[in-house]
Design an enzyme around this catalytic site. Structure first.
Site, short mmCIF file in Angstrom:
data_model
loop_
_atom_site.label_atom_id
_atom_site.label_comp_id
_atom_site.label_asym_id
_atom_site.label_seq_id
_atom_site.Cartn_x
_atom_site.Cartn_y
_atom_site.Cartn_z
N ARG A 252 0.83 -1.22 0.00
CA ARG A 252 0.00 0.00 0.00
C ARG A 252 0.86 1.26 0.00
NH1 ARG A 252 -5.26 -2.04 3.54
NH2 ARG A 252 -6.41 -2.57 1.68
N LYS B 85 -19.28 -18.04 0.27
CA LYS B 85 -20.73 -18.00 0.51
C LYS B 85 -21.49 -17.08 -0.44
CE LYS B 85 -20.58 -18.96 5.42
NZ LYS B 85 -20.82 -18.40 6.74
N GLY C 97 -9.53 -9.30 -1.13
CA GLY C 97 -8.40 -9.85 -0.39
C GLY C 97 -7.95 -11.23 -0.83
N GLY D 246 -13.37 -3.95 0.85
CA GLY D 246 -14.77 -3.53 0.91
C GLY D 246 -15.17 -2.58 -0.21
P1 AMP Z 1 -14.55 -15.13 0.00
O1 AMP Z 1 -13.86 -14.42 1.14
O2 AMP Z 1 -16.02 -15.12 0.08
O3 AMP Z 1 -14.01 -14.71 -1.33
O4 AMP Z 1 -14.19 -16.67 0.19
C1 AMP Z 1 -12.89 -17.15 0.07
C2 AMP Z 1 -12.82 -18.49 0.76
O5 AMP Z 1 -13.69 -19.41 0.13
C3 AMP Z 1 -11.44 -19.11 0.69
O6 AMP Z 1 -10.94 -19.20 1.98
C4 AMP Z 1 -11.70 -20.49 0.10
O7 AMP Z 1 -10.96 -21.51 0.74
C5 AMP Z 1 -13.17 -20.69 0.33
N1 AMP Z 1 -13.75 -21.67 -0.61
C6 AMP Z 1 -13.77 -21.59 -1.94
N2 AMP Z 1 -14.35 -22.69 -2.46
C7 AMP Z 1 -14.72 -23.47 -1.43
C8 AMP Z 1 -15.39 -24.73 -1.33
N3 AMP Z 1 -15.78 -25.41 -2.41
N4 AMP Z 1 -15.62 -25.24 -0.10
C9 AMP Z 1 -15.22 -24.54 1.00
N5 AMP Z 1 -14.60 -23.35 0.96
C10 AMP Z 1 -14.35 -22.83 -0.23
#
Ligand code: AMP
Length: 398
Positions: free
Chosen positions: A38, A198, A355, A378
């Site tokens: 940064r 999610k 991130g 964010g």
């Molecule tokens: P996000 O912060 O929502 O972008 O989520 C990132 C996280 O999603 C990472 O830590 C990944 O390990 C997790 N992730 C991605 N695909 C899967 C999956 N099929 N099952 C469980 N975790 C997952």
């Protein structure tokens, strides 16, 4: 395209006091900066203004202090910045009041001064007009170079733009230009790749994207929710089954907007959420009931590659699988490298952010090969959601 916001090209900074809002929220360990990315990003703006004889007064927050707290002082960060830009950086123990006023009064043209953490005053986050007034007394103009804080309407990120002439710094300008090319006025066709854990954290983002892009690849844990909603058994995979109706609504919205949804057609399944746990690829009709989908399968990767080949512009957020653990990083790594190759061949404009996405691209060794990688968390997500960012809106020429 005409510029919709003022930049450093539109102002003579010589002899002026420039209140420069930057992102100094760097990772620290034991008083030492562990990642200077940064600081490197804001260096061009600081060097340019200083070189032109402007007096730079840096404003930034650090962490989430509740009042004054020595652990969240910007003093060590100012020292680290001085090393990065190879110029002295002064420091004042407060961002308003006598300490700040004295330090500013002593500045010569080209000097750089960092003021203490703006969040030591609760009025910062309240965008309190009296506090904005105190800050404004210290400067002649306000330059915002902190895209990553632009989703917050705080005193130093937004309020100052209403009381002082406001300009985008070079880092902000580069970010806005890159993001504009990706979603506001992109070369079509546009594809988005959205992964991550999610659906619940990305509903607004998905709903906005389906109205803007030609194809949307959904991967990661969130794809499981979409598969489940279509009646496909996902075993013990991470899935938000209560969001099945939301997933179907997003798919309907996509169809109405002529956006193709590209879901996995196969999956890599393991029985333990651990690196190197034994795994196999299965078709969607055969996911074992006691298994967990941890990555997109080989056929899905072929489809994703074809979708990238069809696109002129790519926007990417979120990994396609549990990329922190081998071999479940494969879908993300291989697809990232493919997008990087297309970008290097000048067939694709690729913009990525968030991130985990930055970490994944670094892991694939291709962050430098994308057209633009945003380190804003964010703010990048809110931009993808189509929300106006207060710290950007206030820079717009009205
Ligand atoms: P996000 O912060 O929502 O972008 O989520 C990132 C996280 O999603 C990472 O830590 C990944 O390990 C997790 N992730 C991605 N695909 C899967 C999956 N099929 N099952 C469980 N975790 C997952």
């Amino acid at each position: 395209m005409t510029k919709s916001f003022r930049t450093l090209d539109d102002v003579d900074v010589k002899g002026k006091r420039i209140l420069l809002r930057v992102d100094l929220n760097v990772p620290m360990d034991n008083g030492r900066v562990t990642d200077a990315t940064r600081l490197e990003r804001i260096a061009p703006t600081i060097t340019e203004i200083s070189g032109k004889g402007g007096k730079i007064i840096l404003l930034a927050h650090f962490g989430r202090p509740k009042g004054r707290d020595a652990k969240e002082s910007l003093k060590p960060v100012a020292a680290a910045l001085s090393q990065v830009i190879k110029q002295p950086v002064g420091f004042a123990d407060d961002c308003i009041g006598e300490a700040a006023a004295k330090a500013v009064a002593a500045m010569k043209d080209g000097d750089i001064l960092c003021l203490e953490n703006t969040r030591f005053h609760k009025e910062e986050e309240k965008n309190d007009p009296a506090f904005v007034g105190e800050l404004a007394k210290l400067g002649d103009i306000w330059v915002n170079d902190a895209f990553s804080a632009a989703h917050r309407a705080h005193a130093s990120t937004e309020g100052l733009g209403h009381v002082l002439p406001a300009y985008a710094g070079r880092t902000m300008q580069a970010e806005l230009d890159a993001l504009g090319k990706a979603l506001d006025a992109p070369t079509k066709p546009v594809i988005a790749i959205i992964g991550g854990a999610k659906v619940s954290t990305k509903i607004d983002l998905l709903e906005n994207l389906v109205t803007k892009v030609d194809a949307l690849v959904i991967g990661g844990g969130m794809a499981n929710t979409f598969l489940h909603a279509q009646g496909i058994g996902v075993g013990k995979s991470l899935a938000e089954k209560d969001l099945a109706a939301t997933a179907l609504r997003i798919m309907e919205k996509a169809e109405a907007a002529n956006c193709a949804i590209i879901l996995p057609v196969d999956a890599v399944v393991a029985y333990h959420f651990a690196a190197n746990s034994p795994s196999h690829a299965y078709g969607l009709d055969a996911i074992p009931a006691d298994g967990m989908i941890l990555d997109v399968g080989p056929q899905s990767i072929v489809r994703i590659h074809a979708a990238i080949d069809d696109a002129a512009t790519l926007v990417w957020n979120g990994p396609l699988g549990a990329f922190e653990m081998t071999p479940f990083d494969r879908g993300t790594m291989v697809s990232a490298r493919h997008a990087a190759e297309r970008t290097k061949a000048k067939k694709l404009v690729s913009v990525a952010g968030g991130g985990d996405t930055v970490a994944a691209l670094n892991q694939a060794g291709v962050a430098g090969d994308f057209s633009y990688v945003s380190t804003a968390g964010g703010a990048f997500l809110e931009w993808m959601e189509g929300k106006p960012l207060p710290g950007v809106e206030v820079l717009k020429v009205r």
